[in-house]
Scaffold this motif. Structure first.
Motif, PDB file in Angstrom:
ATOM      1  N   ILE A  14       0.860  -1.185   0.000  1.00  0.00           N
ATOM      2  CA  ILE A  14       0.000   0.000   0.000  1.00  0.00           C
ATOM      3  C   ILE A  14       0.897   1.235   0.000  1.00  0.00           C
ATOM      4  N   PRO A  15       0.714   2.143  -0.978  1.00  0.00           N
ATOM      5  CA  PRO A  15       1.646   3.259  -1.155  1.00  0.00           C
ATOM      6  C   PRO A  15       1.357   4.515  -0.342  1.00  0.00           C
ATOM      7  N   SER A  16       0.311   4.508   0.491  1.00  0.00           N
ATOM      8  CA  SER A  16       0.033   5.709   1.289  1.00  0.00           C
ATOM      9  C   SER A  16      -0.803   5.337   2.503  1.00  0.00           C
ATOM     10  N   VAL A  17      -0.690   6.159   3.548  1.00  0.00           N
ATOM     11  CA  VAL A  17      -1.493   5.893   4.742  1.00  0.00           C
ATOM     12  C   VAL A  17      -2.970   6.137   4.468  1.00  0.00           C
ATOM     13  N   GLU A  18      -3.287   7.037   3.518  1.00  0.00           N
ATOM     14  CA  GLU A  18      -4.683   7.300   3.190  1.00  0.00           C
ATOM     15  C   GLU A  18      -5.353   6.044   2.640  1.00  0.00           C
ATOM     16  N   LEU A  19      -4.667   5.349   1.738  1.00  0.00           N
ATOM     17  CA  LEU A  19      -5.210   4.107   1.191  1.00  0.00           C
ATOM     18  C   LEU A  19      -5.225   3.009   2.252  1.00  0.00           C
ATOM     19  N   GLY A  28     -11.397   1.567  12.669  1.00  0.00           N
ATOM     20  CA  GLY A  28     -11.580   2.981  12.367  1.00  0.00           C
ATOM     21  C   GLY A  28     -10.257   3.698  12.511  1.00  0.00           C
ATOM     22  N   LEU A  29      -9.512   3.802  11.419  1.00  0.00           N
ATOM     23  CA  LEU A  29      -8.146   4.287  11.483  1.00  0.00           C
ATOM     24  C   LEU A  29      -7.992   5.702  10.951  1.00  0.00           C
ATOM     25  N   ASP A  30      -7.047   6.413  11.533  1.00  0.00           N
ATOM     26  CA  ASP A  30      -6.628   7.705  11.020  1.00  0.00           C
ATOM     27  C   ASP A  30      -5.118   7.781  11.195  1.00  0.00           C
ATOM     28  N   PHE A  31      -4.389   7.009  10.378  1.00  0.00           N
ATOM     29  CA  PHE A  31      -2.941   6.984  10.449  1.00  0.00           C
ATOM     30  C   PHE A  31      -2.382   8.176   9.677  1.00  0.00           C
ATOM     31  N   ILE A  32      -1.322   8.785  10.195  1.00  0.00           N
ATOM     32  CA  ILE A  32      -0.715   9.951   9.568  1.00  0.00           C
ATOM     33  C   ILE A  32       0.793   9.763   9.490  1.00  0.00           C
ATOM     34  N   GLN A  33       1.330   9.926   8.292  1.00  0.00           N
ATOM     35  CA  GLN A  33       2.767   9.825   8.074  1.00  0.00           C
ATOM     36  C   GLN A  33       3.456  11.061   8.645  1.00  0.00           C
ATOM     37  N   LEU A  34       4.471  10.850   9.485  1.00  0.00           N
ATOM     38  CA  LEU A  34       5.188  11.962  10.100  1.00  0.00           C
ATOM     39  C   LEU A  34       6.583  12.149   9.526  1.00  0.00           C
ATOM     40  N   GLU A  35       7.134  11.108   8.945  1.00  0.00           N
ATOM     41  CA  GLU A  35       8.493  11.158   8.417  1.00  0.00           C
ATOM     42  C   GLU A  35       8.463  11.429   6.920  1.00  0.00           C
ATOM     43  N   LYS A  36       9.349  12.279   6.464  1.00  0.00           N
ATOM     44  CA  LYS A  36       9.373  12.659   5.055  1.00  0.00           C
ATOM     45  C   LYS A  36       9.854  11.513   4.167  1.00  0.00           C
ATOM     46  N   GLY A  37       9.319  11.456   2.953  1.00  0.00           N
ATOM     47  CA  GLY A  37       9.751  10.465   1.974  1.00  0.00           C
ATOM     48  C   GLY A  37       8.599   9.599   1.488  1.00  0.00           C
ATOM     49  N   ILE A  38       8.857   8.833   0.443  1.00  0.00           N
ATOM     50  CA  ILE A  38       7.840   7.944  -0.106  1.00  0.00           C
ATOM     51  C   ILE A  38       7.498   6.870   0.922  1.00  0.00           C
ATOM     52  N   PHE A  39       6.221   6.723   1.199  1.00  0.00           N
ATOM     53  CA  PHE A  39       5.732   5.792   2.224  1.00  0.00           C
ATOM     54  C   PHE A  39       5.465   4.414   1.616  1.00  0.00           C
ATOM     55  N   HIS A  40       5.920   3.382   2.298  1.00  0.00           N
ATOM     56  CA  HIS A  40       5.622   2.014   1.887  1.00  0.00           C
ATOM     57  C   HIS A  40       5.136   1.223   3.100  1.00  0.00           C
ATOM     58  N   HIS A 266      -1.336  16.471   4.969  1.00  0.00           N
ATOM     59  CA  HIS A 266      -2.145  15.246   4.908  1.00  0.00           C
ATOM     60  C   HIS A 266      -3.601  15.559   4.595  1.00  0.00           C
ATOM     61  N   ALA A 267      -4.107  16.645   5.153  1.00  0.00           N
ATOM     62  CA  ALA A 267      -5.483  17.041   4.853  1.00  0.00           C
ATOM     63  C   ALA A 267      -5.625  17.374   3.369  1.00  0.00           C
ATOM     64  N   PHE A 268      -4.637  18.057   2.823  1.00  0.00           N
ATOM     65  CA  PHE A 268      -4.622  18.379   1.392  1.00  0.00           C
ATOM     66  C   PHE A 268      -4.526  17.105   0.558  1.00  0.00           C
ATOM     67  N   ARG A 269      -3.658  16.212   0.944  1.00  0.00           N
ATOM     68  CA  ARG A 269      -3.471  14.951   0.204  1.00  0.00           C
ATOM     69  C   ARG A 269      -4.754  14.113   0.227  1.00  0.00           C
ATOM     70  N   LYS A 270      -5.387  14.067   1.390  1.00  0.00           N
ATOM     71  CA  LYS A 270      -6.624  13.292   1.520  1.00  0.00           C
ATOM     72  C   LYS A 270      -7.702  13.833   0.583  1.00  0.00           C
ATOM     73  N   MET A 271      -7.772  15.157   0.468  1.00  0.00           N
ATOM     74  CA  MET A 271      -8.772  15.748  -0.425  1.00  0.00           C
ATOM     75  C   MET A 271      -8.406  15.520  -1.891  1.00  0.00           C
ATOM     76  N   LEU A 272      -7.120  15.534  -2.204  1.00  0.00           N
ATOM     77  CA  LEU A 272      -6.691  15.234  -3.578  1.00  0.00           C
ATOM     78  C   LEU A 272      -7.140  13.831  -3.988  1.00  0.00           C
ATOM     79  N   ILE A 273      -6.992  12.883  -3.060  1.00  0.00           N
ATOM     80  CA  ILE A 273      -7.336  11.490  -3.352  1.00  0.00           C
ATOM     81  C   ILE A 273      -8.843  11.295  -3.428  1.00  0.00           C
ATOM     82  N   SER A 274      -9.573  11.951  -2.537  1.00  0.00           N
ATOM     83  CA  SER A 274     -11.024  11.742  -2.498  1.00  0.00           C
ATOM     84  C   SER A 274     -11.773  12.551  -3.556  1.00  0.00           C
ATOM     85  N   HIS A 275     -11.132  13.639  -4.045  1.00  0.00           N
ATOM     86  CA  HIS A 275     -11.788  14.485  -5.060  1.00  0.00           C
ATOM     87  C   HIS A 275     -10.822  14.764  -6.216  1.00  0.00           C
TER      88      HIS A 275
END
Length: 325
Positions: A14-19, A28-40, A266-275
């Motif tokens: 899974i390439p992102s915490v949003e997915l 019921g999860l709300d995981f948030i990436q705190l460290e910079k870089g591509i998430f795996h 993360h809020a911006f990214r979540k909206m990009l993915i959902s809309h």
């Protein structure tokens, strides 16, 4: 959690915490990436009648928040980590067994290299074994309280081997009867372990610093789509900038400014993915970002890709999610 008639085994990257958040219903999860870089992250999930087993790993520091499945005994063991971890204000380690409350949330900062198993079994199975074995366990209390049990390394090693076997192709080829028996035996073994007088800690009370962090985060999340000044947070929390900085570094190993930027991105990214149908500048303005050049720079630094790449991937991604039924 309703009984799953046919056993299902999933193993996916899974390439992102949003997915990831979308993939793990009914957690019921709300995981948030705190460290910079591509998430795996890699997730392996086995769905069985009245039970779900998962193995998950992260390669970046993640703020894990959420609620475990309702009406279930939810336990977890950590098999790998690269730094100290506090779970609901109590330290966890490689020889502890965590019990997640079905009614109250959990909160933990996991370092890069984190790997763990979670096992959820339906309340009806737990009640049946408690009654059958005459265990001195209050089922409702067990399912609705956070507990950390200190176990022997041998017990955790044995549990890890059982979980690993259950996530193998060998196990998936076994008969439904044999699989069900494994779940029942495992549940019985866990209940016997939880009944013993092992050293354990229930959720600890909040410290003054915890309360400062909570008030600060509540304010940040309520105003996530607007620029946030640290002086506003100090006023809301009745603390000095120095105290606020110390509280955040104690919990996140990062400054308040760093966490605010991460949460807003993360809020911006979540909206990009959902809309994904929205123009990027429209999404940015809705999230309170006005300088597109700076936003793109910060976004790339955090996630290793540009907003346009995230939006493009969301446009073409199949809307699939793993469900626990």
């Amino acid at each position: 959690m309703q009984p799953q008639a046919t056993p299902l085994l999933h193993s996916i990257a899974i390439p992102s915490v949003e997915l990831l958040n979308e993939s793990l219903k009914p957690w019921g999860l709300d995981f948030i990436q705190l460290e910079k870089g591509i998430f795996h992250t890699h997730l392996t999930q086995l769905q069985l009648p009245q039970a779900v087993l998962q193995k998950i790993s992260f390669d970046k520091q993640v703020w894990q928040r959420g609620v475990a499945p309702a009406e279930c005994l939810n336990i977890g063991i950590m098999t790998q980590h690269t730094g100290p971890i506090c779970w609901n204000n109590a330290p966890i380690q490689l020889d502890t067994l965590e019990v997640f409350s079905s009614s109250d949330g959990f909160d933990v900062i996991s370092p890069a290299g984190f790997e763990a198993y979670t096992f959820s079994v339906h309340k009806s199975v737990v009640e049946s074994y408690i009654e059958k074995s005459k265990l001195l366990i209050d089922c409702d209390l067990l399912l609705n309280s956070h507990q950390i049990h200190l176990c022997t390394p041998q017990y955790i090693d044995g549990l890890t081997r059982i979980f690993s076997h259950m996530l193998s192709e060998t196990f998936s080829c076994q008969s439904p009867l044999a699989q069900t028996q494994t779940v029942l035996d495992l549940t019985n073994d866990l209940l016997l372990q939880l009944e013993t007088k092992t050293i354990f800690k229930q959720r600890t009370s909040k410290t003054p610093r915890d309360k400062v962090i909570k008030r600060a985060l509540d304010y940040i999340l309520e105003n996530i789509h607007s620029p946030i000044n640290l002086s506003e947070i100090c006023a809301i929390t009745h603390t000095s900038l120095r105290t606020l900085d110390r509280c955040f570094k104690e919990k996140f190993q990062a400054s308040p400014k760093t966490i605010i930027i991460a949460l807003r991105l993360h809020a911006f990214r979540k909206m990009l993915i959902s809309h994904p149908e929205q123009k990027i500048y429209q999404t940015a303005s809705l999230c309170g970002f006005w300088h597109m050049g700076k936003l793109s720079e910060d976004y790339f630094s955090m996630f290793g890709e540009l907003p346009s790449q995230t939006r493009r991937a969301a446009e073409h991604a199949p809307r699939k999610r793993l469900t626990v039924s």
